[in-house]
Design a protein around this motif. Structure first.
Motif, PDB file in Angstrom:
ATOM      1  N   ALA A  14       0.825  -1.210   0.000  1.00 24.41           N
ATOM      2  CA  ALA A  14       0.000   0.000   0.000  1.00 24.41           C
ATOM      3  C   ALA A  14       0.860   1.261   0.000  1.00 24.41           C
ATOM      4  CB  ALA A  14      -0.945  -0.001   1.210  1.00 24.41           C
ATOM      5  N   LEU A  18       2.586   5.336  -3.039  1.00 19.39           N
ATOM      6  CA  LEU A  18       2.241   6.665  -2.513  1.00 19.39           C
ATOM      7  C   LEU A  18       3.459   7.529  -2.230  1.00 19.39           C
ATOM      8  CD1 LEU A  18      -0.570   5.823   0.073  1.00 19.39           C
ATOM      9  CD2 LEU A  18      -0.842   6.926  -2.152  1.00 19.39           C
ATOM     10  N   GLN A  49       3.015   9.834   3.866  1.00 20.37           N
ATOM     11  CA  GLN A  49       2.010   9.036   3.190  1.00 20.37           C
ATOM     12  C   GLN A  49       2.074   7.552   3.545  1.00 20.37           C
ATOM     13  OE1 GLN A  49      -0.580  10.385   0.882  1.00 20.37           O
ATOM     14  NE2 GLN A  49       0.058  11.783   2.504  1.00 20.37           N
ATOM     15  N   ILE A  53      -1.320   5.438   5.190  1.00 24.25           N
ATOM     16  CA  ILE A  53      -2.096   4.310   4.644  1.00 24.25           C
ATOM     17  C   ILE A  53      -1.750   2.984   5.301  1.00 24.25           C
ATOM     18  CG2 ILE A  53      -0.595   3.616   2.712  1.00 24.25           C
ATOM     19  CD1 ILE A  53      -3.365   3.406   1.119  1.00 24.25           C
TER      20      ILE A  53
ATOM     21  N   ALA B  65      -2.831  -4.426  -1.456  1.00 23.54           N
ATOM     22  CA  ALA B  65      -3.005  -3.170  -0.724  1.00 23.54           C
ATOM     23  C   ALA B  65      -4.488  -2.878  -0.508  1.00 23.54           C
ATOM     24  CB  ALA B  65      -2.372  -2.016  -1.491  1.00 23.54           C
ATOM     25  N   CYS B  66      -4.797  -2.207   0.601  1.00 25.00           N
ATOM     26  CA  CYS B  66      -6.172  -1.810   0.827  1.00 25.00           C
ATOM     27  C   CYS B  66      -6.216  -0.349   1.257  1.00 25.00           C
ATOM     28  CB  CYS B  66      -6.835  -2.700   1.884  1.00 25.00           C
ATOM     29  SG  CYS B  66      -8.648  -2.585   1.832  1.00 25.00           S
ATOM     30  N   TRP B 187     -11.403   3.406   9.845  1.00 20.97           N
ATOM     31  CA  TRP B 187     -10.827   4.497   9.063  1.00 20.97           C
ATOM     32  C   TRP B 187     -10.811   4.163   7.582  1.00 20.97           C
ATOM     33  CZ3 TRP B 187      -6.576   2.865   6.283  1.00 20.97           C
ATOM     34  CH2 TRP B 187      -5.824   1.803   6.807  1.00 20.97           C
ATOM     35  N   PHE B 189      -8.609   5.658   3.821  1.00 23.57           N
ATOM     36  CA  PHE B 189      -7.556   6.529   3.294  1.00 23.57           C
ATOM     37  C   PHE B 189      -8.127   7.243   2.088  1.00 23.57           C
ATOM     38  CE2 PHE B 189      -3.906   7.434   0.548  1.00 23.57           C
ATOM     39  CZ  PHE B 189      -3.064   8.084   1.443  1.00 23.57           C
ATOM     40  N   ARG B 194      -5.630   9.814   6.256  1.00 25.66           N
ATOM     41  CA  ARG B 194      -6.423   8.811   6.942  1.00 25.66           C
ATOM     42  C   ARG B 194      -7.572   9.528   7.641  1.00 25.66           C
ATOM     43  NH1 ARG B 194      -4.101   3.851   8.560  1.00 25.66           N
ATOM     44  NH2 ARG B 194      -2.122   4.852   8.984  1.00 25.66           N
TER      45      ARG B 194
END
Lengths: 96, 497
Positions: A14, A18, A49, A53, B65-66, B187, B189, B194
């Protein structure tokens, strides 16, 4: 001034796309941050960043070793239950 | 309650429950769909209870990824409610995923569908997901492509999705109320930040609803998944169901929460309970309305391969596919032949069945009540599994003149050879618990000990219909009980239904 990724990283990818400085590279399973490239996003974003995330508490730390997302801050699970889970792999469920 | 969704007009109130056309019918819950949609989904192994015995699907895990956190997910493992928890899926690069798909489609000619469902959110990994779809739509044009998403990035992905001829998208929508959302999603993003709590949930809900509308407007089929969380969104899901169907979702799949403490999820650790099978069935019934409910979802792993219920993933690990020589052009010709044969077999079966609808109101004042009958089956629509070897039981509701498939209830097999028989007692207790509300159990064979325990629990075991078609067997069993006067009393279950 650079952030670091600890061994609790689960390698979810993730953070990598970014990073404005392309400082993050994939490992297996733990990703790494190139300290020469990391600026902690200063001048680019309000907050770093990768830490914004990252879903894993305590996976990203600053140069003092302090977690940007401390235990309990992302999941809301009480710290003593997180510790119990981390030691035993389960918890005696309080609600059941 | 003010709902923060765009044009959330609910559909006209239907006759409700089983009097509408939406109830599960035999042989499938798809018969009420318009022909254009039904032809798209009737051979889809995930949507059609019938097709899943013949056609195979696979998932590739390219999207780790999430962009949101769900209280039923622990990111250390796969999302425990969109894929089976406990084991990390093998995450691949798009190139590896394409090679694996071609290898599987060559080796398993029944393969029709390739899905990307995580772990993580496929649309939070747009480069990896779309690169995989792009290559596959070129190299394997005969394979249907599907994608699952939490919906946060959906509106910005709709154009790209449409390019790859993806005609099925699954959106997980657990709520349309941000207050409830905040209890499910700690939460999200969003725009490089966030965002916690109600504010985050509100954005997620808006994006999901917008994405659903955009997909419907383009004629891309949308299925909605919801996770039933008792005390959090269980009542609310009836409202969700109305809204998503009004906006064009063709199928609503309400799945039970999985929340074992050892999965390390927020819900698991905090002791949030899972719904019982009866609670799930009751909610699925009240959500049915004019549209179909999906009742046979197996919540497969994000790297599942093969027919539902028989995972062949181990045959296609990275090192094994590296050594495989794939002649896809030849394989595609072979696949087309196999598919044609299966399709004509299915069509013949469909033509033979008159597909009676479960419609108690229309029945002639039934003197007998409906009961639940569980079947141990390996597939093929037959009573063909030993009780002790069953990984799941198919549960049917059978009335005086009709029946419908309700659900499948998973279990640990009572006896898988010598090794696990030591735990037989506790496993048997769990199986009996999972059969709550069931009155008769059909299997090809049932041992002496479980037989006695089942009887004690009020479930009548029956091994007389081994190898018979399920629909004939349940009818015979029902008629026999009715003739013996055993179904005259209206049971509580019937009154509550």
């Amino acid at each position: 001034m650079a952030l670091e990724i600890t061994e609790v990283c689960v390698g979810c990818y993730a953070c990598e796309p970014l990073c404005p400085n392309k400082a993050i590279s994939a490992g297996n399973p733990v990703f790494t941050i190139d300290p020469d490239k990391c600026t902690e996003c200063l001048g680019d974003y309000e907050k770093p960043q990768c830490a914004e995330i990252c879903p894993i508490e305590a996976a990203i730390v600053d140069e003092l070793g302090d977690a940007l997302n401390p235990l309990g801050s992302l999941t809301g699970i009480p710290i003593h239950l997180i510790e119990e889970y981390n030691t035993t792999g389960t918890v005696a469920r309080p609600g059941v | 309650m003010e709902l923060p969704v765009i044009s959330n007009t609910a559909p006209e109130e239907s006759g409700g429950g089983c009097s509408s056309s939406g109830c599960g019918t035999a042989p499938d819950a798809l018969s009420h769909l318009p022909d254009s949609i039904r032809s798209k989904v009737q051979d889809h192994p995930c949507y059609s209870e019938e097709a899943h015995h013949y056609f195979a699907r696979m998932h590739v895990a390219v999207a780790p990824a999430c962009n949101i956190q769900c209280n039923y997910c622990n990111r250390k493992y796969d999302c425990s409610n969109e894929s089976r928890p406990g084991v990390v899926s093998e995450v691949m690069s798009p190139d590896q995923a394409v090679k694996k798909t071609l290898a599987v489609a060559a080796a398993i000619p029944q393969m029709t569908v390739l899905g990307i469902a995580g772990p993580g959110d496929p649309l939070a990994n747009p480069e990896r997901t779309f690169e995989t779809f792009r290559q596959l739509s070129e190299q394997a044009p005969d394979i249907k492509l599907c994608v699952s998403t939490n919906g946060l990035s959906l509106p910005q992905s709709v154009d790209e999705l449409a390019k790859h001829n993806i005609d099925h998208v699954t959106i997980t929508i657990n709520c349309v109320d941000p207050e409830i959302g905040a209890k499910i999603y700690p939460w999200i993003f969003w725009e490089n930040k966030r965002i916690f709590g109600v504010e985050g949930a509100k954005i997620l809900i808006e994006q999901q609803q917008k994405g659903l509308e955009m997909l419907s407007a383009r004629g891309i089929l949308v299925k909605v998944n919801s996770v039933m969380i008792p005390g959090v969104n269980d009542e609310h899901l009836k409202e969700v169901s109305k809204i998503v169907k009004a906006k064009g979702a063709f199928l609503h799949n309400v799945m039970p929460l999985i929340a074992e403490a050892e999965h390390g999820t927020y819900y698991g650790i905090m002791g949030q309970r899972e719904p019982t099978p009866l609670e799930l069935e009751a909610l699925q019934d009240s959500c049915s309305g004019d549209m179909s409910m999906m009742r046979h979802c197996r919540q497969c792993r994000a790297d599942a391969v093969g027919l539902l219920g028989e995972d062949r993933g181990a045959e296609f690990t990275l090192d094994k596919i590296d050594e495989m020589e794939i002649d896809y052009a030849t394989a595609m010709v072979e696949r087309a032949k196999v598919h044609d044969a299966i399709t004509s077999e299915l069509e013949m079966k469909r033509a033979l069945k008159s597909a009676p609808k479960f419609n108690p109101d229309a029945e002639e004042k039934p003197a007998t009540r409906a009961i639940r009958i569980a079947i141990a089956s390996k597939g093929g629509g037959l009573v063909n599994e030993h009780f002790g070897h069953a990984h799941e039981f198919l549960v049917y509701e059978v009335g005086p003149t009709s029946h419908r498939f309700l659900t499948h209830r998973k279990c640990t097999p009572y006896c898988m050879g010598d090794e696990s028989c030591g735990d037989g007692e506790t496993v048997l207790g769990q199986i009996i618990k999972s059969l709550e509300g069931v009155e008769v159990l059909l299997a090809s064979k049932i041992g002496f000990e479980p037989w006695a325990d089942l009887e004690k629990a009020g479930i009548q075991p029956n091994g007389e219909h081994a190898m018979e078609p399920i629909e004939e067997a349940i009818r015979a069993v029902y008629d026999e009980l009715a003739a013996a006067g055993k179904l005259d009393q209206p049971a509580e279950a019937k009154a509550a239904a």
